[in-house]
Enzyme design. Structure first.
Site, short mmCIF file in Angstrom:
data_model
loop_
_atom_site.label_atom_id
_atom_site.label_comp_id
_atom_site.label_asym_id
_atom_site.label_seq_id
_atom_site.Cartn_x
_atom_site.Cartn_y
_atom_site.Cartn_z
N PHE A 169 0.86 -1.19 0.00
CA PHE A 169 0.00 0.00 0.00
C PHE A 169 0.89 1.23 0.00
CE2 PHE A 169 -2.38 3.53 1.63
CZ PHE A 169 -3.62 3.39 1.03
N ASP A 184 9.22 2.61 1.60
CA ASP A 184 8.04 3.37 2.02
C ASP A 184 7.83 3.12 3.52
OD1 ASP A 184 5.58 4.46 2.56
OD2 ASP A 184 4.62 3.69 0.75
N LYS A 234 2.24 10.08 8.57
CA LYS A 234 1.60 9.53 9.77
C LYS A 234 2.23 10.07 11.06
CE LYS A 234 -0.39 5.32 7.73
NZ LYS A 234 -1.78 5.19 8.13
N THR A 269 2.55 24.26 -3.70
CA THR A 269 2.36 25.50 -2.96
C THR A 269 2.82 25.36 -1.51
OG1 THR A 269 0.50 26.18 -4.33
CG2 THR A 269 0.64 27.18 -2.15
#
Lengths: 471, 471
Positions: free
Chosen positions: A193, A299, A330, A354
């Site tokens: 994931f 990841d 997280k 931004t």
């Protein structure tokens, strides 16, 4: 009875409730009234219960019905030092965050001096070994999107051999018709994931519900070499899966020369069933990707920032060379990725947006990192995690037809249940008794507590869990 | 001389500097020292200068060298009520944000009661007409990614006619091989900017530097029917471009039946040169997309939250039917999108992520919306914008070979410069004199001030701008 609780170096959290206290069904009537109001304007069907944000402290969430829950799910692994840590609140009240309080800047245009401190003294202080720079964004999905882009930029630069992009390439990209870049690929693993924006989602291989009906890039997937536990009983099977995965990655690099930009992998598959691969696999994967000039993206959105008992789970692998990119979010409170010097793009503005993160969340991370270090919370997490694992062994030993496959790295732990429906029932019954847990994969229960979790909390949780197993 | 300044209903911002004050080159030595330190760990080449976050007030940024700049760029249009608005700081100090201060929740799992208030009383209070629900995320790119996904879900559901996905579809999506969904398309316009994650980026058509070397979906692009100004001098050309764009969108819907999920368009192209299309175009586009069952996504990330003198720029179009989806971020302080009831997905968890926004930024938005309403800042922005436009006309009348094409909607304004190099020089010289502006497209100067900008600030800015035009 579970084993006696070992001591940890963590001090108690002032104001933390002494224990779970359940007054109503969970969710109770006040939660359901809020869900009815909330649901008129947002999808509220996924909400477990509504929290009383001010009264939740430490490892315990208090809900709007006055129930006190022991939270071992931690907002999907996003709660580093529990609820309302006194140091976070004191920093807030002392004015320490004032520099970040009065506007939200575009950090790539006009950051303030304090942001440079956050980057240097907090983000780089805990950087994984071998990482030269840090890119900040806002979420895990954005972290993965931009890490992937960094890998594409490096691959394209290498293919051009230092030459600038041709006018034809510049025209083609505006029409989404770059012949070369449209063949670039990211290898990921089944069960992985990596987020839900369309680029990240093309690497995500968790569940159909995450991917159905969305266009995806034609990228290859490799069977994840998960380990079956206990390791000594499955040594041959585990080794065979590892060899097969490495062979497949190598074959893809050979069959798609100069098209594989990166391999992305989680240290432990956090949505895909808490599946662990071996350090040997990761070391071999690092060597293999280096040989083929393919970036390795680790990841750590779910595993990072301490849950495994180290700042970064991959530090346990004993790599000869660091990963090229390490993503986070997280528990870090904002998203981003670390990169080795080879992945720093030569030109500015190719990876940009931004906000480029959030200084207010960065300011809070400063305090969180201070607390984790001062209170020895990584060591605490290792001690508590070992205790949790021993309890899970004990529990599965007592319920052999129901529970199996206990596994943990720090408090990043899981146990398998006989089947998915039973798992869901157990998680739901535990919540009714005041214990918040999560599901992972098809039939696992996952533990993602804060780093202030201590063995005594585990003991309380295990009693509730055992009482929730049913007949 | 420019015209006298009209009055506005906005009260002065307590503590705002009286005027620009320049002590050093900008960036000055303190900024450059910070850049050197920052650049060791992050790409700092894009930074204009480093701000003194505590001393910046109202429309004026103070930098680390003690320079006071009048900021009409507003952190790329992300500054709603200026720097350190007293009401934001007072709310912070009064404890009003305490519910959001002590942890960052997963808003889809366990939000607090106050979040429901933010959704109902702030986000839905200012919702565009016809919008039933609001989805919150963290950035504009994530807003676009998820709005697009909502459109894909609706298209797929319609193609299935209410039937569930087949086992073959569920298997294919895990391999990125959905035959149908991989043909789904989003139509966007040349010059459009919708974010930089790979899905959003496939709809972005701004500059090659944004897209080069990244894989993109094979989605169609249509020439944006921008208006040339002054409108009465270019009536025929403008009408012809509008007709051509509509014809092309219609032809794509016919040639790709049941494959076009959405058309995404900005009310004013904010990166692509401040290009405006006519209300007639947007009304016809709405009618056309409805006829073909294609979702209309109005991307208000840059135009939204008041800069055009209305909460949402598209409210000026006089649509018979609202858009299907309206994206936001920037001045809203968090990302998200509004949707009509037809775009609400039937199933939970198909569009989801860990954070689903940020309650702390939502809590600040509550105060920001209160200030905008109480202080009549939309009306102020309309008055100030009209004054700004009149000044830009005056300025271009005095420098006819250099400046042209002045245009504005509220203070969302721009003017064209003879060529890009000259534009860059003017923006740089203006910064040396203490005026912060932005570039847009190839050769435009863009104005993206906070909603507290008043005509007297415009007058100060115009004097600096004129002094910066050069020989």
């Amino acid at each position: 009875m579970f084993a006696p609780c070992p001591a940890t170096p963590a001090p108690p959290v002032a104001g933390e409730p002494a224990a779970v206290h359940v007054r109503t069904p969970i969710p109770g009537p006040a939660s359901e009234a809020l869900r009815a109001r909330h649901g008129r304007f947002q999808d509220a069907r996924t909400v477990h219960y509504y929290q009383d944000a001010r009264r939740s402290v430490g490892n315990y969430a208090v809900d709007v019905d006055g129930n006190t829950l022991l939270d071992l799910y931690g907002h999907i692994a996003a709660l580093p030092v529990g609820y309302n840590h006194p140091d976070l609140l004191a920093a807030w009240r002392s004015g320490r965050f004032d520099w970040a309080a009065g506007y939200r800047p575009a950090l790539g245009v006009a950051p303030s001096a304090e942001w440079v401190d956050v980057v240097e003294h907090t983000l780089m202080r805990i950087a994984p070994a071998g990482m030269a720079q840090v890119m900040t964004v806002t979420t895990g999905a954005e972290a993965v999107e931009n890490a992937i882009k960094a890998a594409f930029i490096r691959l394209a630069a290498r293919r051009r051999g230092g030459a600038p992009a041709s006018p034809a390439e510049l025209r083609a990209c505006m029409l989404n018709q770059q012949a070369e870049a449209n063949r670039f690929k990211i290898i990921s693993f089944d069960g992985g994931f990596h987020g839900r924006s369309l680029g990240a989602l093309s690497a995500t291989r968790s569940k159909a519900i995450h991917k159905l009906d969305f266009p995806a890039f034609d990228w290859p997937v490799v069977a994840f070499p998960y380990q079956q536990f206990p390791l000594d009983a499955f040594a041959a099977e585990n080794a065979a899966r590892t060899a097969a995965a490495l062979e497949r990655v190598g074959a893809l690099c050979i069959s798609h020369p100069d098209e594989i930009a990166a391999v992305i992998v989680e240290p432990i598959q956090g949505e895909g069933g808490d599946r662990h691969a071996s350090p040997e696999f990761f070391r071999a994967l690092r060597a293999l990707t280096r040989r083929h000039g393919v970036a390795l993206i680790v990841d750590e959105v779910q595993t990072g920032a301490g849950g495994t008992g180290a700042w970064w789970a991959h530090s346990a692998w004993g790599l000869d060379h660091p990963p090229d990119l390490v993503t986070f979010s997280k528990k870090m409170q904002l998203g981003g990725y670390y990169m080795s010097s080879e992945l720093v793009a030569a030109e500015p503005l190719r990876i940009f947006n931004t906000f480029l993160g959030d200084p207010l969340r960065g300011a809070q991370l400063e305090v969180i990192v201070e607390v984790i270090e001062r209170d020895h919370l990584l060591e605490t997490t290792r001690i508590t995690g070992n205790y949790l694992l021993s309890c899970l062994y004990e529990l599965s030993g007592r319920h052999p037809g129901l529970l199996s496959g206990a596994r943990a790295s720090g408090t990043f732990a899981a146990i398998d249940v006989r089947d998915g429906a039973t798992r869901d029932q157990i998680v739901s019954r535990a919540r009714q008794r005041g214990l918040e847990l999560g599901g992972s994969g098809d039939r696992s229960i996952r533990f993602r507590p804060a780093l202030i979790l201590e063995p005594r909390h585990v003991a309380e949780a295990m009693d509730i869990l055992e009482a929730s197993l049913g007949a």
